[in-house]
Scaffold this motif. Sequence first.
Motif, PDB file in Angstrom:
ATOM      1  N   ASP A  79       0.832  -1.209   0.000  1.00  0.00           N
ATOM      2  CA  ASP A  79       0.000   0.000   0.000  1.00  0.00           C
ATOM      3  C   ASP A  79       0.861   1.251   0.000  1.00  0.00           C
ATOM      4  O   ASP A  79       0.541   2.242  -0.689  1.00  0.00           O
ATOM      5  N   GLN A  80       1.958   1.245   0.738  1.00  0.00           N
ATOM      6  CA  GLN A  80       2.852   2.404   0.745  1.00  0.00           C
ATOM      7  C   GLN A  80       3.498   2.603  -0.618  1.00  0.00           C
ATOM      8  O   GLN A  80       3.611   3.741  -1.100  1.00  0.00           O
ATOM      9  N   MET A  81       3.894   1.514  -1.246  1.00  0.00           N
ATOM     10  CA  MET A  81       4.486   1.613  -2.577  1.00  0.00           C
ATOM     11  C   MET A  81       3.441   2.082  -3.583  1.00  0.00           C
ATOM     12  O   MET A  81       3.735   2.878  -4.479  1.00  0.00           O
ATOM     13  N   ARG A  82       2.237   1.613  -3.432  1.00  0.00           N
ATOM     14  CA  ARG A  82       1.145   1.970  -4.346  1.00  0.00           C
ATOM     15  C   ARG A  82       0.818   3.457  -4.259  1.00  0.00           C
ATOM     16  O   ARG A  82       0.495   4.103  -5.280  1.00  0.00           O
ATOM     17  N   ASP A  83       0.908   4.017  -3.064  1.00  0.00           N
ATOM     18  CA  ASP A  83       0.532   5.418  -2.860  1.00  0.00           C
ATOM     19  C   ASP A  83       1.665   6.391  -3.145  1.00  0.00           C
ATOM     20  O   ASP A  83       1.455   7.608  -3.143  1.00  0.00           O
ATOM     21  N   ALA A  84       2.877   5.886  -3.390  1.00  0.00           N
ATOM     22  CA  ALA A  84       4.035   6.755  -3.604  1.00  0.00           C
ATOM     23  C   ALA A  84       4.028   7.339  -5.016  1.00  0.00           C
ATOM     24  O   ALA A  84       3.423   6.795  -5.940  1.00  0.00           O
ATOM     25  N   ASP A  85       4.728   8.450  -5.186  1.00  0.00           N
ATOM     26  CA  ASP A  85       4.874   9.050  -6.510  1.00  0.00           C
ATOM     27  C   ASP A  85       5.839   8.242  -7.381  1.00  0.00           C
ATOM     28  O   ASP A  85       5.704   8.219  -8.602  1.00  0.00           O
ATOM     29  N   GLU A  86       6.804   7.603  -6.761  1.00  0.00           N
ATOM     30  CA  GLU A  86       7.782   6.804  -7.485  1.00  0.00           C
ATOM     31  C   GLU A  86       7.122   5.560  -8.077  1.00  0.00           C
ATOM     32  O   GLU A  86       6.154   5.028  -7.527  1.00  0.00           O
ATOM     33  N   VAL A  87       7.642   5.103  -9.220  1.00  0.00           N
ATOM     34  CA  VAL A  87       7.133   3.887  -9.842  1.00  0.00           C
ATOM     35  C   VAL A  87       7.952   2.698  -9.342  1.00  0.00           C
ATOM     36  O   VAL A  87       9.189   2.706  -9.433  1.00  0.00           O
ATOM     37  N   TYR A  88       7.263   1.680  -8.835  1.00  0.00           N
ATOM     38  CA  TYR A  88       7.916   0.461  -8.363  1.00  0.00           C
ATOM     39  C   TYR A  88       7.522  -0.690  -9.283  1.00  0.00           C
ATOM     40  O   TYR A  88       6.330  -1.000  -9.417  1.00  0.00           O
ATOM     41  N   PHE A  89       8.522  -1.305  -9.894  1.00  0.00           N
ATOM     42  CA  PHE A  89       8.284  -2.439 -10.775  1.00  0.00           C
ATOM     43  C   PHE A  89       8.472  -3.729  -9.965  1.00  0.00           C
ATOM     44  O   PHE A  89       9.576  -4.007  -9.484  1.00  0.00           O
ATOM     45  N   VAL A  90       7.388  -4.491  -9.844  1.00  0.00           N
ATOM     46  CA  VAL A  90       7.386  -5.653  -8.954  1.00  0.00           C
ATOM     47  C   VAL A  90       7.027  -6.910  -9.739  1.00  0.00           C
ATOM     48  O   VAL A  90       5.940  -7.014 -10.321  1.00  0.00           O
ATOM     49  N   LYS A  91       7.929  -7.863  -9.730  1.00  0.00           N
ATOM     50  CA  LYS A  91       7.703  -9.137 -10.416  1.00  0.00           C
ATOM     51  C   LYS A  91       6.749 -10.020  -9.623  1.00  0.00           C
ATOM     52  O   LYS A  91       6.818 -10.114  -8.405  1.00  0.00           O
ATOM     53  N   THR A  92       5.876 -10.706 -10.349  1.00  0.00           N
ATOM     54  CA  THR A  92       5.034 -11.725  -9.737  1.00  0.00           C
ATOM     55  C   THR A  92       4.752 -12.842 -10.737  1.00  0.00           C
ATOM     56  O   THR A  92       4.601 -12.583 -11.931  1.00  0.00           O
ATOM     57  N   HIS A  93       4.712 -14.059 -10.214  1.00  0.00           N
ATOM     58  CA  HIS A  93       4.237 -15.198 -10.997  1.00  0.00           C
ATOM     59  C   HIS A  93       2.843 -15.617 -10.530  1.00  0.00           C
ATOM     60  O   HIS A  93       2.331 -16.645 -10.984  1.00  0.00           O
ATOM     61  N   ARG A  94       2.259 -14.844  -9.654  1.00  0.00           N
ATOM     62  CA  ARG A  94       0.947 -15.198  -9.125  1.00  0.00           C
ATOM     63  C   ARG A  94      -0.162 -14.783 -10.089  1.00  0.00           C
ATOM     64  O   ARG A  94       0.033 -13.954 -10.972  1.00  0.00           O
ATOM     65  N   ARG A  95      -1.339 -15.349  -9.872  1.00  0.00           N
ATOM     66  CA  ARG A  95      -2.490 -15.005 -10.700  1.00  0.00           C
ATOM     67  C   ARG A  95      -3.030 -13.629 -10.323  1.00  0.00           C
ATOM     68  O   ARG A  95      -2.715 -13.078  -9.274  1.00  0.00           O
ATOM     69  N   ARG A  96      -3.859 -13.110 -11.192  1.00  0.00           N
ATOM     70  CA  ARG A  96      -4.370 -11.745 -11.022  1.00  0.00           C
ATOM     71  C   ARG A  96      -5.216 -11.582  -9.761  1.00  0.00           C
ATOM     72  O   ARG A  96      -5.284 -10.479  -9.201  1.00  0.00           O
ATOM     73  N   ASP A  97      -5.804 -12.653  -9.275  1.00  0.00           N
ATOM     74  CA  ASP A  97      -6.663 -12.538  -8.098  1.00  0.00           C
ATOM     75  C   ASP A  97      -5.893 -12.596  -6.785  1.00  0.00           C
ATOM     76  O   ASP A  97      -6.486 -12.676  -5.718  1.00  0.00           O
ATOM     77  N   ASP A  98      -4.567 -12.529  -6.843  1.00  0.00           N
ATOM     78  CA  ASP A  98      -3.782 -12.497  -5.620  1.00  0.00           C
ATOM     79  C   ASP A  98      -4.194 -11.286  -4.784  1.00  0.00           C
ATOM     80  O   ASP A  98      -4.338 -10.175  -5.321  1.00  0.00           O
ATOM     81  N   PRO A  99      -4.399 -11.451  -3.471  1.00  0.00           N
ATOM     82  CA  PRO A  99      -4.937 -10.361  -2.658  1.00  0.00           C
ATOM     83  C   PRO A  99      -4.050  -9.125  -2.560  1.00  0.00           C
ATOM     84  O   PRO A  99      -4.554  -8.038  -2.229  1.00  0.00           O
ATOM     85  N   VAL A 100      -2.746  -9.240  -2.847  1.00  0.00           N
ATOM     86  CA  VAL A 100      -1.898  -8.049  -2.750  1.00  0.00           C
ATOM     87  C   VAL A 100      -1.998  -7.178  -3.994  1.00  0.00           C
ATOM     88  O   VAL A 100      -1.491  -6.049  -4.007  1.00  0.00           O
TER      89      VAL A 100
END
Length: 234
Positions: free
Chosen positions: A56-77
């Motif tokens: 949530d902190q990364m989501r609300d920041a002005d900076e862009v954070y590129f985060v890798k995931t192999h999880r499905r789209r319905d992952d709660p995060v």
Amino acid sequence: MIVWLASFPRSGNTFFRIALNRLYGAPTYVVYDVDGVAAQIGADLMDARDRPGTFDQMRDADEVYFVKTHRRRDDPVIAAEDRAVCLVRDGRECVVSWARLWTRQHADEPDYEERFAEEARSIITRTTGGTGGWGQNVLSWHHSASPAPIWVRFEDLIANPRAAVETAIGEAAPGLTPARQAELPTFGELHAREPGFFRSGTTGAHQAELPPDLHDLFWDQPDNATAMRLNGYR
């Protein structure tokens, strides 16, 4: 802001992270507590870092954070409003590459091909866990709510990584500017550095390496057949 770098394993995510870092100087992160790929091939290749805060902190920041995931789209995060760059590769190629990666320590053993086939079978029939099966995973991102994901095909990424990455990032994070003089490593250079991880960077391996019964098993999975057609694979 978070931009997810999403894919089923062995779809080019790591290569995309490397090119992204070289072109934009952007560090990369993972959804997981430990970045296993960075531990194996070196964090320096894609400036892999620990997450600086909560999602949530990364989501609300002005900076862009590129985060890798192999999880499905319905992952709660993953929030509904998050942007995503989705890398997609022929599912049969993913199965072969992932099974080879998992069984490579047995490559010199006489029953290696049987081990490989069993691992491939397990990957094809996988339906549980955060990753799920190939078709499940890919379709979950195709069913994503607005904003729609930005799709990058493995074949395009390997053929022209600069164009593939710049096109995707230009849409996902248009405020970023690539360095025109940046040099990208070739797949051959990456293979020389870590041959167990960067196998070939080619397509078509499934034709020779995947046994016929596993080809049939792959297509027997309804999600696989749907996702293959949806992404133009035959």
